[in-house]
Design a protein around this motif. Structure first.
Motif, PDB file in Angstrom:
ATOM      1  N   GLU A 232       0.785  -1.223   0.000  1.00  0.00           N
ATOM      2  CA  GLU A 232       0.000   0.000   0.000  1.00  0.00           C
ATOM      3  C   GLU A 232       0.828   1.290   0.000  1.00  0.00           C
ATOM      4  OE1 GLU A 232      -2.866  -0.029   3.103  1.00  0.00           O
ATOM      5  OE2 GLU A 232      -3.947  -1.786   2.321  1.00  0.00           O
ATOM      6  N   PRO A 233       1.942   1.378   0.754  1.00  0.00           N
ATOM      7  CA  PRO A 233       2.705   2.632   0.757  1.00  0.00           C
ATOM      8  C   PRO A 233       3.144   3.037  -0.644  1.00  0.00           C
ATOM      9  CG  PRO A 233       3.410   1.255   2.567  1.00  0.00           C
ATOM     10  CD  PRO A 233       2.507   0.405   1.716  1.00  0.00           C
ATOM     11  N   THR A 234       3.050   4.326  -0.944  1.00  0.00           N
ATOM     12  CA  THR A 234       3.401   4.851  -2.254  1.00  0.00           C
ATOM     13  C   THR A 234       3.948   6.260  -2.097  1.00  0.00           C
ATOM     14  OG1 THR A 234       2.503   5.485  -4.432  1.00  0.00           O
ATOM     15  CG2 THR A 234       1.019   5.669  -2.565  1.00  0.00           C
ATOM     16  N   GLY A 235       4.765   6.695  -3.033  1.00  0.00           N
ATOM     17  CA  GLY A 235       5.217   8.068  -3.029  1.00  0.00           C
ATOM     18  C   GLY A 235       6.710   8.240  -2.812  1.00  0.00           C
ATOM     19  N   PHE A 236       7.144   9.494  -2.933  1.00  0.00           N
ATOM     20  CA  PHE A 236       8.558   9.826  -2.767  1.00  0.00           C
ATOM     21  C   PHE A 236       8.764  10.628  -1.488  1.00  0.00           C
ATOM     22  CE2 PHE A 236       6.807  13.523  -4.891  1.00  0.00           C
ATOM     23  CZ  PHE A 236       7.477  14.592  -4.306  1.00  0.00           C
ATOM     24  N   THR A 237       9.983  10.548  -0.948  1.00  0.00           N
ATOM     25  CA  THR A 237      10.342  11.232   0.290  1.00  0.00           C
ATOM     26  C   THR A 237      11.750  11.768   0.170  1.00  0.00           C
ATOM     27  OG1 THR A 237       9.115   9.475   1.439  1.00  0.00           O
ATOM     28  CG2 THR A 237      10.325  11.030   2.811  1.00  0.00           C
ATOM     29  N   THR A 238      12.008  12.951   0.733  1.00  0.00           N
ATOM     30  CA  THR A 238      13.384  13.444   0.822  1.00  0.00           C
ATOM     31  C   THR A 238      13.781  13.523   2.294  1.00  0.00           C
ATOM     32  OG1 THR A 238      12.617  15.746   0.748  1.00  0.00           O
ATOM     33  CG2 THR A 238      13.275  14.735  -1.328  1.00  0.00           C
ATOM     34  N   PHE A 239      14.969  13.001   2.598  1.00  0.00           N
ATOM     35  CA  PHE A 239      15.444  12.917   3.978  1.00  0.00           C
ATOM     36  C   PHE A 239      16.670  13.797   4.190  1.00  0.00           C
ATOM     37  CE2 PHE A 239      13.187   8.917   3.365  1.00  0.00           C
ATOM     38  CZ  PHE A 239      12.494   8.758   4.552  1.00  0.00           C
ATOM     39  N   TYR A 240      16.844  14.246   5.422  1.00  0.00           N
ATOM     40  CA  TYR A 240      18.064  14.944   5.820  1.00  0.00           C
ATOM     41  C   TYR A 240      18.517  14.384   7.161  1.00  0.00           C
ATOM     42  CZ  TYR A 240      15.067  17.636   9.010  1.00  0.00           C
ATOM     43  OH  TYR A 240      14.189  18.002   9.997  1.00  0.00           O
ATOM     44  N   ALA A 241      19.818  14.540   7.454  1.00  0.00           N
ATOM     45  CA  ALA A 241      20.365  14.026   8.709  1.00  0.00           C
ATOM     46  C   ALA A 241      20.733  15.137   9.679  1.00  0.00           C
ATOM     47  CB  ALA A 241      21.590  13.155   8.432  1.00  0.00           C
ATOM     48  N   HIS A 242      21.121  16.306   9.152  1.00  0.00           N
ATOM     49  CA  HIS A 242      21.515  17.443   9.984  1.00  0.00           C
ATOM     50  C   HIS A 242      20.639  18.646   9.651  1.00  0.00           C
ATOM     51  CE1 HIS A 242      25.035  15.061  10.919  1.00  0.00           C
ATOM     52  NE2 HIS A 242      25.384  15.024   9.644  1.00  0.00           N
ATOM     53  N   ASP A 243      20.517  19.558  10.607  1.00  0.00           N
ATOM     54  CA  ASP A 243      19.727  20.758  10.370  1.00  0.00           C
ATOM     55  C   ASP A 243      20.250  21.548   9.169  1.00  0.00           C
ATOM     56  OD1 ASP A 243      18.102  20.133  12.475  1.00  0.00           O
ATOM     57  OD2 ASP A 243      19.005  21.562  13.878  1.00  0.00           O
TER      58      ASP A 243
END
Length: 213
Positions: free
Chosen positions: A118-129
């Motif tokens: 069911e999960p779909t879509g794109f995501t952008t991640f960061y590790a530091h502020d």
């Protein structure tokens, strides 16, 4: 994109069998010229070699998909006068510690997977502020081109972006565990859309975020 197209597309995907003859779907979009002279971009196609990443039902696995997107991204960036460094070339194994290349912008490419389809879509991640602005800009660019839901900008201490000391983001382009995401990520046209979305995001970052207090 109209609802009729969306429903028609989902029907095609659901009825598609990998070993049957089928007609490729052409996804039109407008290309744009960019000038990113003076910007050094490190492209990190995730996994590779002994680590194939998430499996695909419709085509290539994760490491092959993100390598294809990475090579297309390299081409467009170089045509836009940017300097590009690839953390791996071809289907080779590169340890996470060895992906710490130097640049102005770091983009790690991945495609997600989940137990549920069911999960779909794109995501952008960061590790530091200090990486929030880049992750946000890339998310904005992808949002203009992606046909999948935008899961937003999220923080996660992934080693590959946690270990670098300059702006970086890890992009999950879609879920290979989802039929529609999987099918789209295996098409040349959609990969091109993602590439131009990422480049658009880089321009947004350089224009609207970079060097601002």
């Amino acid at each position: 994109m109209s609802l009729i197209f969306i429903f028609s597309f989902v029907y095609i995907v659901k009825s598609y069998e990998p070993h049957n003859d089928y007609e490729d779907i052409t996804i039109d979009f407008k290309e744009k010229n960019y000038d990113l002279k003076g910007i050094k971009v490190v492209i990190d196609p995730g996994h590779g070699g002994s680590d194939p990443g998430a499996p695909s039902y419709y085509g290539e696995n994760e490491s092959e998909i993100v390598m294809s997107v990475g090579e297309k991204l390299q081409k467009v960036l170089e045509e836009s006068n940017a300097e590009v460094v690839m953390t791996r070339s071809g289907n080779e194994t590169v340890e996470l510690d060895d992906r710490d290349a130097k640049g102005d912008i770091f983009i790690s490419l991945h495609s997600d997977a989940f137990e549920s389809n069911e999960p779909t879509g794109f995501t952008t991640f960061y590790a530091h502020d200090s990486q929030i602005d880049l992750a946000t800009a890339i998310n904005e660019g992808l949002n203009e081109q992606s046909l999948l839901p935008n899961k937003g900008v999220q923080t996660m201490p992934y080693q590959v972006i946690d270990q670098i000391k300059y702006p970086g983001t890890l992009v999950e382009l879609g879920f290979l565990s989802n039929d529609v995401d999987d099918y789209l990520l295996n098409t040349e046209d959609y990969q091109n859309r993602l590439v131009y979305g990422i480049v658009e995001g880089i321009e947004i970052y350089v224009t609207d975020y970079d060097n601002k207090e």
